[in-house]
Design an enzyme around this catalytic site. Structure first.
Site, short mmCIF file in Angstrom:
data_model
loop_
_atom_site.label_atom_id
_atom_site.label_comp_id
_atom_site.label_asym_id
_atom_site.label_seq_id
_atom_site.Cartn_x
_atom_site.Cartn_y
_atom_site.Cartn_z
CD GLU A 76 -1.75 -2.37 1.66
OE1 GLU A 76 -0.55 -2.67 1.88
OE2 GLU A 76 -2.69 -3.15 1.87
CG HIS A 145 -10.84 -5.67 9.19
ND1 HIS A 145 -9.66 -6.03 9.78
CD2 HIS A 145 -10.78 -6.14 7.91
CE1 HIS A 145 -8.92 -6.71 8.90
NE2 HIS A 145 -9.57 -6.78 7.77
#
Ligand SMILES: Cc1ncc(C[n+]2csc(CCOP(=O)(O)OP(=O)(O)O)c2C)c(N)n1
Ligand SMILES: [Mg+2]
Lengths: 367, 323
Positions: A76, A145
């Site tokens: 990322e 998450h």
């Protein structure tokens, strides 16, 4: 997640177009912009698999080819830099992340580079980058998450931050983000993906920095962020049953923020509750309340009652037993409003089962 | 496969037991899952057990492991408590993280199972840091870091390798290469397949085990760890393996089309659980199987009967020293 009751689709001002799910609105926006502008491309982990980021990128590769929509390695940090590099070269990347939590790996490039390049290079460089990411909720998403980390980006000049709460705004904001010459942090919410709203088929933009009055009211201004707009709308319905008229505002974009609309509403109702989809400390709610406090300190004849709600000041637990009290919900919002509007009355809370939102009840994991 | 000549029958029994416990526990998790009592994403290791078992069997209780969200196998192979794991999945206060972490964040510090993370690659440097502390401690303990093939694409992986090698830290890097990151094959993610070559460039000895041979994995780790206890630096294992079920959730997903069921069948033909089981006589094997069924049934019962955390638990453990 099957489609929710129509009654819970967030109200948008117009009733043209078709009923479309949030997820389909996102996909349509990207497809139309890719069609219209060769420079637009999509990259990100798993954008091309058979699940297609819960459907939001499904079919795009078949239509536009692997050069314009492609999967990346799990890298990322570097991929954010790659997207920025492509953007300054004149392309218009959309970098997709299935969870907002993973943006923490992109922080250096976004904060130290993308946000600053236009300024520190004296306006000679532009970064037309869109960073899409999704906030998760329920079914044990847990610590890593579930985070709504957009206020970290709000803090940094040079980044725009938008958080559409319904399918109409999702499409309009995404098109606006793609056409914007600045880096835009585009905040989605997993549980909104199945919600429907009326959405025009032709491309259109929803202007940043213009809040929507989702429901007008007189007794209190309820400002919701992202998914919390929907929770506020349900709270507003429950409150109307006990004679409290709440005005529900959706800022839509957090940077730029349409503060004038919030202030005008707050002055009219004399009472504000900001409900954020994140922690309150240094969050979007803190920013809005601080600006209200600054704007009204001294001058206003009648002080405005202000309060904010958000995630509990804890890490998100996985067990449903604790998770349900981690988040604001229509019952806790309505109850808080009641105590603000009728401070002398006995505390009131709607029946919990009436406060459950169908689109959330229907959600089954794992993701 | 090399013959397990130097293993005692006790070794074989123990390894079988560990493989079987993990397989059956996860099969039962998959069976229970549709009842919605487990409201937690589950990433099953069914088919991959041999890596965790081979590595952990070569470690002592004092050695340390760190794993991932696909961590049931690591946790159980290192001796993590089955009841506490099951209760954690059920969100109960008796869980290994009091129901606060779920399947993706298993932890059992008393067994030296460092907590698992759901952000890919994040635990690799933590194992290295733990090894730094172990080196200072000077008792010869080692740390094993488990991670997937996808994690090797993160910069932090290479940064960790470099540091561990530079300081000759006692780390066993274990890549569970199941050829996929979610649904994306290696071919779409790696410019070159030479993972071991990449790692070797940091001056780290590498081993590529392509058949998941549990005894071979165990032997390589045992030999390397013996040297680490005398001051040797890290090693790296690339263990080929295969995930039989979907990336997350209880089901198979071959109909999705991103991979071929035949690949799984090939792996199943050399299933290490069956292989090791076949080395036991039927009575011994049957006895172990029955014990394991009882343990799993008891763990599910324990999880079902345990209470959820009380509401005030939401606010405990934000900071140490507060509650
Ligand atoms: C930093 C980060 N990026 C993306 C994800 C989403 N994600 C979860 S699992 C996964 C694949 C990981 O593959 P691998 O490392 O091979 O492990 P496996 O699941 O195959 O065991 C991805 C991309 C994540 N959790 N963390
Ligand atoms: Mg993998």
């Amino acid at each position: 997640m099957s489609s929710p009751a129509r009654a819970e689709a967030p109200a948008v001002s117009r009733e043209s177009g078709r009923l479309l799910r949030y997820v389909d609105a996102l996909r349509e926006a990207v497809a139309q912009e890719m069609e219209a502008d060769e420079r637009v491309f999509v990259l990100g982990l798993d954008v091309d698999d058979h699940k297609g980021i819960q459907g939001s990128t499904l079919g795009l590769q078949a239509r536009f080819g692997t050069e314009r929509i492609f999967n990346t390695p799990l890298s990322e940090d570097a991929m954010t830099g790659v997207a920025i590099g492509a953007a300054i070269a004149g392309l218009r990347p959309i970098h997709v992340h299935i969870r907002m939590d993973f943006l923490m790996l992109c922080m250096n490039q976004l904060v130290n580079m993308a946000a600053k390049m236009h300024y520190m290079y004296g306006g000679t460089v532009t970064v037309p980058l869109v960073v899409r990411s999704m906030i998760g909720k329920s079914w044990g998403q847990g610590a890593q998450h579930s985070q709504g980390l957009y206020s970290m980006f709000m803090h940094v000049p040079g980044l725009k931050v938008v958080a559409p709460s319904n399918a109409h705004d999702a499409k309009g904001c995404l098109i606006a983000a793609i056409r914007d010459d600045n880096p835009v942090i585009f905040v989605e919410h997993r549980l909104l993906y199945g919600t429907e709203a009326f959405v025009d088929e032709a491309p259109f933009t929803v202007e940043f920095g213009k809040a929507r009055i989702a429901v007008p009211g007189n007794d209190i201004t309820l400002v919701g962020v992202s998914n919390m707009v929907v929770e506020c709308l349900r709270a507003q319905e429950l409150l109307s049953e006990v004679g409290i008229s709440a005005e529900v505002l959706d800022p839509i974009s957090l940077v730029p923020l349409d503060f004038d609309t919030i202030l005008a509403s707050a002055r009219r109702t004399g009472c504000v509750l900001v409900v954020d989809n994140a922690w309150t400390t240094c969050g979007a709610s803190a920013e809005i309340i601080a600006r209200l406090a600054e704007a009204t300190s001294g001058g206003d004849a009648k002080p405005i009652v202000m309060r904010r709600m958000g995630f509990a000041p804890t890490t998100c637990p996985t067990t449903p037993a604790l998770e349900q009290t981690f988040y604001p919900n229509p019952a806790t919002i309505a109850s808080a409003v009641h105590s603000l509007v009728r401070p002398k009355a006995k505390a009131w809370s709607p029946a919990p089962e009436r406060a459950v939102l169908a689109y959330q009840r229907q959600f089954r994991g794992p993701f | 496969m090399p013959s397990p000549a130097k293993l005692t029958s006790e070794d074989i029994r123990r390894i079988y037991r560990s493989l079987r416990l993990i397989r059956r526990a996860e099969e039962e998790i998959a069976r229970v899952y549709p009842s919605d009592r487990i409201k937690s994403p589950v990433h099953l290791s069914i088919g991959q057990e041999a890596v965790a078992v081979g590595v952990c069997d070569a470690l002592t209780g004092d050695d340390v492991v760190s794993g991932t969200y696909r961590g049931h196998a690591t946790y159980l192979a290192k001796g993590g408590d089955l009841n506490a794991m099951m209760a954690e999945l059920f969100g109960k206060v008796t869980g290994c993280a009091r129901g606060k972490g779920g399947s993706m964040h298993l932890v059992e510090m008393s067994k030296n199972v460092l907590g698992a993370s759901a952000v890919v690659g994040t635990t690799i440097p933590l194992a290295v840091g733990y090894a730094l502390a172990l080196r200072r401690e000077g008792r010869g303990r080692v740390a094993a870091a488990f991670f997937g093939d996808g994690a090797t694409e993160e910069g932090v992986f290479y940064e960790s390798l470099n540091f561990a090698s530079l300081h000759k830290l006692p780390v066993v890097f274990v890549c569970e290469n199941n050829f996929y990151a979610i649904h994306t094959p290696l071919t779409k993610r790696w410019a070159s397949e030479a993972l071991c070559g990449r790692v070797a460039n940091f001056g780290i000895p590498t081993h590529r085990i392509t058949d998941s041979d549990v005894f071979a994995i165990r032997r390589i780790v045992a030999d390397a760890v013996a040297e680490m206890r005398q001051g040797a630096g890290p090693i790296f294992l690339e263990c080929h393996t295969y995930r039989w079920r979907e990336h997350v959730g209880p089901m198979e997903d071959y109909e999705a089309g991103y991979r071929d069921r035949n690949d799984m069948e090939t792996w199943r033909a050399t299933d290490q659980l069956e292989r090791v089981g076949a080395l036991l006589d039927a009575t011994t094997r049957g006895k172990i199987n029955i014990e394991i069924e009882k343990e799993i049934a008891a763990a599910i019962e324990f999880a079902d009967q345990s209470p959820f955390p009380p509401p005030e638990e939401l606010h405990t453990h934000v900071f140490a020293g507060q509650s």
